[in-house]
Design an enzyme around this catalytic site. Sequence first.
Site, PDB file in Angstrom:
ATOM      1  N   ASP A  64      59.638  85.786  36.081  1.00 54.83           N
ATOM      2  CA  ASP A  64      58.339  85.563  36.726  1.00 54.83           C
ATOM      3  C   ASP A  64      58.226  86.331  38.032  1.00 54.83           C
ATOM      4  O   ASP A  64      57.142  86.820  38.385  1.00 54.83           O
ATOM      5  CB  ASP A  64      58.124  84.069  36.997  1.00 54.83           C
ATOM      6  CG  ASP A  64      57.781  83.287  35.741  1.00 54.83           C
ATOM      7  OD1 ASP A  64      57.309  83.908  34.763  1.00 54.83           O
ATOM      8  OD2 ASP A  64      57.976  82.055  35.740  1.00 54.83           O
ATOM      9  N   LYS A 101      61.654  74.845  32.717  1.00 60.61           N
ATOM     10  CA  LYS A 101      62.358  75.895  33.444  1.00 60.61           C
ATOM     11  C   LYS A 101      63.570  75.359  34.212  1.00 60.61           C
ATOM     12  O   LYS A 101      64.597  76.046  34.296  1.00 60.61           O
ATOM     13  CB  LYS A 101      61.403  76.626  34.380  1.00 60.61           C
ATOM     14  CG  LYS A 101      60.306  77.389  33.635  1.00 60.61           C
ATOM     15  CD  LYS A 101      59.367  78.100  34.588  1.00 60.61           C
ATOM     16  CE  LYS A 101      58.272  78.838  33.833  1.00 60.61           C
ATOM     17  NZ  LYS A 101      57.361  79.575  34.749  1.00 60.61           N
TER      18      LYS A 101
END
Length: 271
Positions: free
Chosen positions: A102, A67
């Site tokens: 997220d 990420k």
Amino acid sequence: MTTSPRLAVWGDPIAHSRSPQLHTAAYRVLGLDWVYDRRQVTAEAFDDALAGLDGGWRGLSLTMPLKERAFAAAASVDRHAELTGVVNTLLLGERPAGFNTDVGGIVDALGDDGITGVRSVRILGAGATAASALVASAELGSEHVEVRARRPERAAALIALGRRLGVQVDVDLLDAAPTAVDLTVSTLPGGADLDESVARALSADGGALFDVAYAPWPSALGAVWQQRPVISGLGMLLHQAVRQVRIFVNGDPAAPLPDERAVLTAMRDAL
């Protein structure tokens, strides 16, 4: 001959990922002949792997440990990615666009269980997902967040992020004496070894439990948690994937899909 756009989830490890089932179900409902698979990619191999993609690739979903690498590779990022420093979705092209779905996935998953606002939150862990949990907590109205970690020194970035969000962030050891909170968000990896006495102490006044882990389930915390509800990470996985599909189809995580209710139902059934 035109080939179908390609997408995939990358990470290390990756064999456990349910993203291919979720995305394939969505594109089937949408009538899109898109190919979505998985690939094991290490952090060290990420840049070369990304550079090796041809024009047939539309997007990538990124999981651990990629990420931060994806954030660095993005030519532009949305606000959630900018705040957290992580990207879990890349919309590919000449200038790759990065997104963090997220945060919205956490908010939506909690909403499924009727949690639409909280005053105080405890976050377990201090990694990339903890940053997303902190932003989600702020969006749910929390003004005070406790961060509990095995290595509290890793939480310096969360304290700084809290200042940007107007949230007071206090940091302590994972096994420190807990105080009462409305919600506990565990960002500890699935299968993490957690002493039962620590888990029970955290659960005593921990409010509802949202555990980003979903395999194995119940987690060490979920198995002993004394308050309700206890929510696994499957809801977050589902809702962050819905936002990814919106990005890959519409270019915007907030733009609803055609017949999104049917898409969501198909994705939920695929879990």
